[in-house]
Design a protein around this motif. Sequence first.
Motif, PDB file in Angstrom:
ATOM      1  N   ARG A  80      23.244  -2.840  31.022  1.00 33.66           N
ATOM      2  CA  ARG A  80      24.513  -2.169  31.306  1.00 33.66           C
ATOM      3  C   ARG A  80      24.725  -2.017  32.807  1.00 33.66           C
ATOM      4  O   ARG A  80      25.823  -2.251  33.317  1.00 33.66           O
ATOM      5  CB  ARG A  80      24.556  -0.801  30.625  1.00 33.66           C
ATOM      6  CG  ARG A  80      24.607  -0.866  29.106  1.00 33.66           C
ATOM      7  CD  ARG A  80      24.836   0.490  28.494  1.00 33.66           C
ATOM      8  NE  ARG A  80      26.136   1.053  28.872  1.00 33.66           N
ATOM      9  CZ  ARG A  80      26.563   2.242  28.474  1.00 33.66           C
ATOM     10  NH1 ARG A  80      25.795   2.996  27.692  1.00 33.66           N
ATOM     11  NH2 ARG A  80      27.749   2.677  28.850  1.00 33.66           N
ATOM     12  N   GLN A  81      23.676  -1.619  33.522  1.00 32.55           N
ATOM     13  CA  GLN A  81      23.807  -1.442  34.976  1.00 32.55           C
ATOM     14  C   GLN A  81      24.056  -2.772  35.677  1.00 32.55           C
ATOM     15  O   GLN A  81      24.824  -2.841  36.636  1.00 32.55           O
ATOM     16  CB  GLN A  81      22.558  -0.768  35.543  1.00 32.55           C
ATOM     17  CG  GLN A  81      22.395   0.688  35.144  1.00 32.55           C
ATOM     18  CD  GLN A  81      21.595   0.850  33.861  1.00 32.55           C
ATOM     19  OE1 GLN A  81      21.576  -0.042  33.016  1.00 32.55           O
ATOM     20  NE2 GLN A  81      20.932   1.985  33.720  1.00 32.55           N
ATOM     21  N   ARG A  83      25.536  -5.426  34.438  1.00 33.57           N
ATOM     22  CA  ARG A  83      26.901  -5.878  34.172  1.00 33.57           C
ATOM     23  C   ARG A  83      27.920  -5.052  34.948  1.00 33.57           C
ATOM     24  O   ARG A  83      28.952  -5.564  35.373  1.00 33.57           O
ATOM     25  CB  ARG A  83      27.195  -5.794  32.676  1.00 33.57           C
ATOM     26  CG  ARG A  83      26.437  -6.813  31.842  1.00 33.57           C
ATOM     27  CD  ARG A  83      26.834  -6.732  30.387  1.00 33.57           C
ATOM     28  NE  ARG A  83      25.995  -7.603  29.560  1.00 33.57           N
ATOM     29  CZ  ARG A  83      26.138  -7.755  28.257  1.00 33.57           C
ATOM     30  NH1 ARG A  83      27.099  -7.096  27.623  1.00 33.57           N
ATOM     31  NH2 ARG A  83      25.342  -8.550  27.577  1.00 33.57           N
ATOM     32  N   ALA A  84      27.633  -3.766  35.109  1.00 32.53           N
ATOM     33  CA  ALA A  84      28.563  -2.896  35.830  1.00 32.53           C
ATOM     34  C   ALA A  84      28.631  -3.239  37.310  1.00 32.53           C
ATOM     35  O   ALA A  84      29.609  -2.895  37.991  1.00 32.53           O
ATOM     36  CB  ALA A  84      28.148  -1.435  35.655  1.00 32.53           C
ATOM     37  N   ALA A  85      27.608  -3.908  37.823  1.00 32.38           N
ATOM     38  CA  ALA A  85      27.552  -4.225  39.255  1.00 32.38           C
ATOM     39  C   ALA A  85      28.356  -5.463  39.614  1.00 32.38           C
ATOM     40  O   ALA A  85      28.541  -5.758  40.790  1.00 32.38           O
ATOM     41  CB  ALA A  85      26.093  -4.411  39.696  1.00 32.38           C
ATOM     42  N   GLY A  87      31.859  -8.072  38.897  1.00 34.39           N
ATOM     43  CA  GLY A  87      33.182  -8.307  38.334  1.00 34.39           C
ATOM     44  C   GLY A  87      33.502  -9.779  38.453  1.00 34.39           C
ATOM     45  O   GLY A  87      33.182 -10.401  39.459  1.00 34.39           O
ATOM     46  N   TYR A 112      35.048  -0.216  30.630  1.00 40.94           N
ATOM     47  CA  TYR A 112      33.896  -0.034  31.515  1.00 40.94           C
ATOM     48  C   TYR A 112      33.452   1.420  31.598  1.00 40.94           C
ATOM     49  O   TYR A 112      32.506   1.738  32.321  1.00 40.94           O
ATOM     50  CB  TYR A 112      34.224  -0.556  32.921  1.00 40.94           C
ATOM     51  CG  TYR A 112      33.958  -2.028  33.098  1.00 40.94           C
ATOM     52  CD1 TYR A 112      32.668  -2.512  33.322  1.00 40.94           C
ATOM     53  CD2 TYR A 112      34.999  -2.951  33.042  1.00 40.94           C
ATOM     54  CE1 TYR A 112      32.422  -3.855  33.482  1.00 40.94           C
ATOM     55  CE2 TYR A 112      34.762  -4.309  33.216  1.00 40.94           C
ATOM     56  CZ  TYR A 112      33.476  -4.761  33.427  1.00 40.94           C
ATOM     57  OH  TYR A 112      33.233  -6.097  33.596  1.00 40.94           O
ATOM     58  N   VAL A 114      35.125   3.958  32.899  1.00 42.28           N
ATOM     59  CA  VAL A 114      35.530   4.609  34.143  1.00 42.28           C
ATOM     60  C   VAL A 114      36.363   5.837  33.803  1.00 42.28           C
ATOM     61  O   VAL A 114      37.416   5.703  33.160  1.00 42.28           O
ATOM     62  CB  VAL A 114      36.353   3.653  35.035  1.00 42.28           C
ATOM     63  CG1 VAL A 114      36.741   4.355  36.336  1.00 42.28           C
ATOM     64  CG2 VAL A 114      35.569   2.382  35.314  1.00 42.28           C
ATOM     65  N   HIS A 157      36.298  -1.486  37.944  1.00 38.00           N
ATOM     66  CA  HIS A 157      35.091  -0.652  37.916  1.00 38.00           C
ATOM     67  C   HIS A 157      34.366  -0.630  39.252  1.00 38.00           C
ATOM     68  O   HIS A 157      33.215  -0.225  39.329  1.00 38.00           O
ATOM     69  CB  HIS A 157      34.150  -1.133  36.808  1.00 38.00           C
ATOM     70  CG  HIS A 157      33.710  -2.565  36.930  1.00 38.00           C
ATOM     71  ND1 HIS A 157      34.587  -3.621  36.867  1.00 38.00           N
ATOM     72  CD2 HIS A 157      32.481  -3.118  37.120  1.00 38.00           C
ATOM     73  CE1 HIS A 157      33.911  -4.753  36.996  1.00 38.00           C
ATOM     74  NE2 HIS A 157      32.646  -4.478  37.173  1.00 38.00           N
ATOM     75  N   PRO A 159      33.118  -3.022  41.367  1.00 40.56           N
ATOM     76  CA  PRO A 159      31.830  -3.728  41.374  1.00 40.56           C
ATOM     77  C   PRO A 159      31.332  -3.977  42.789  1.00 40.56           C
ATOM     78  O   PRO A 159      32.122  -4.113  43.725  1.00 40.56           O
ATOM     79  CB  PRO A 159      32.157  -5.039  40.665  1.00 40.56           C
ATOM     80  CG  PRO A 159      33.607  -5.277  40.983  1.00 40.56           C
ATOM     81  CD  PRO A 159      34.234  -3.915  40.979  1.00 40.56           C
TER      82      PRO A 159
END
Length: 310
Positions: A80-81, A83-85, A87, A112, A114, A157, A159
């Motif tokens: 998850r972390q 993918r969140a980093a 875009g 995401y 947010v 999000h 990125p």
Amino acid sequence: MEQQAIEVKGLRKTYAGGKKQAPKEAIKGLDLTIPAGTIFGLLGPNGAGKSTLINILAGLVKKTDGQVVIWGFDQDVNPRQSRAAIGVMPQEINMDPFFTPRAALETQAGLYGVPKSERWTDEILDLVGLSDKAEAYARNLSGGMKRRLLLAKALVHRPQILVLDEPTAGVDIELRAMLWRNVRKLNEQGMTIILTTHYLEEAEEMCDEIAIINHGELIVRDTTANLLGRMDRKALVVEPRAPAPGQIALPDGVSMEARPGGRLAFTYARNKTAAEDILDAIRAAGIEIRDVATEQPGLEEVFVSLTSNQ
């Protein structure tokens, strides 16, 4: 040590074959690092494995083997972390035609996770020039505006890494210029940019470093300046004051080409011939020089030379 935005080690991806098709190894033990804060070019011919690599980074394709670390997060340990980093602005236009740009960004932000208090929808719309189309249906947007919306969706999000997959394919000059202004602005704010493009002059102008891959393997990774310096060939372009009177006794290995407007282009190898030797030969032939310029090979020639033998 220099912080790495992306670390790929021993990455492999093999697509399963069918009844009449053998398995396809798209990426073959790839090792690649991308420094944080750079604009990094990922180049290669069609079928080189670029899209597979991007899809693995984005979590859309499952790797066969190897390690992927995104912004310090191992993709297998902290999916998850990682993918969140990142875009991704995809090459294909994919959006709900009945969503407005504002609704599309709000929905993407919700996916995401947010919080509403941390969303920056209005700022993104302003950044990509869609503020006046915020409430228009996506189906009514022009092709260029849809591409702007793809970029906007990749940013919701915030990125640390932004991947642009062929972002200017089929867009007009005005949109291309706007896109690159925004990319530079985001990079100046600390965002790492990964660019894939077939417009090699764009990569030459924009990228700090470049990696070229072919057949799923890394061919070369270096700074843009160093890659351009690999080509020894150079051209000296001379504009005579009057038409050249006759033959010029040129140094060995130097060729001459007549160009429009009476200009003469002399191609030579930098490690064998000095430009001054060519100028001396021109003067010895009784030619007065009005103007002189040099031309160096571009990234396209470097790219062709590195991939043509693969």
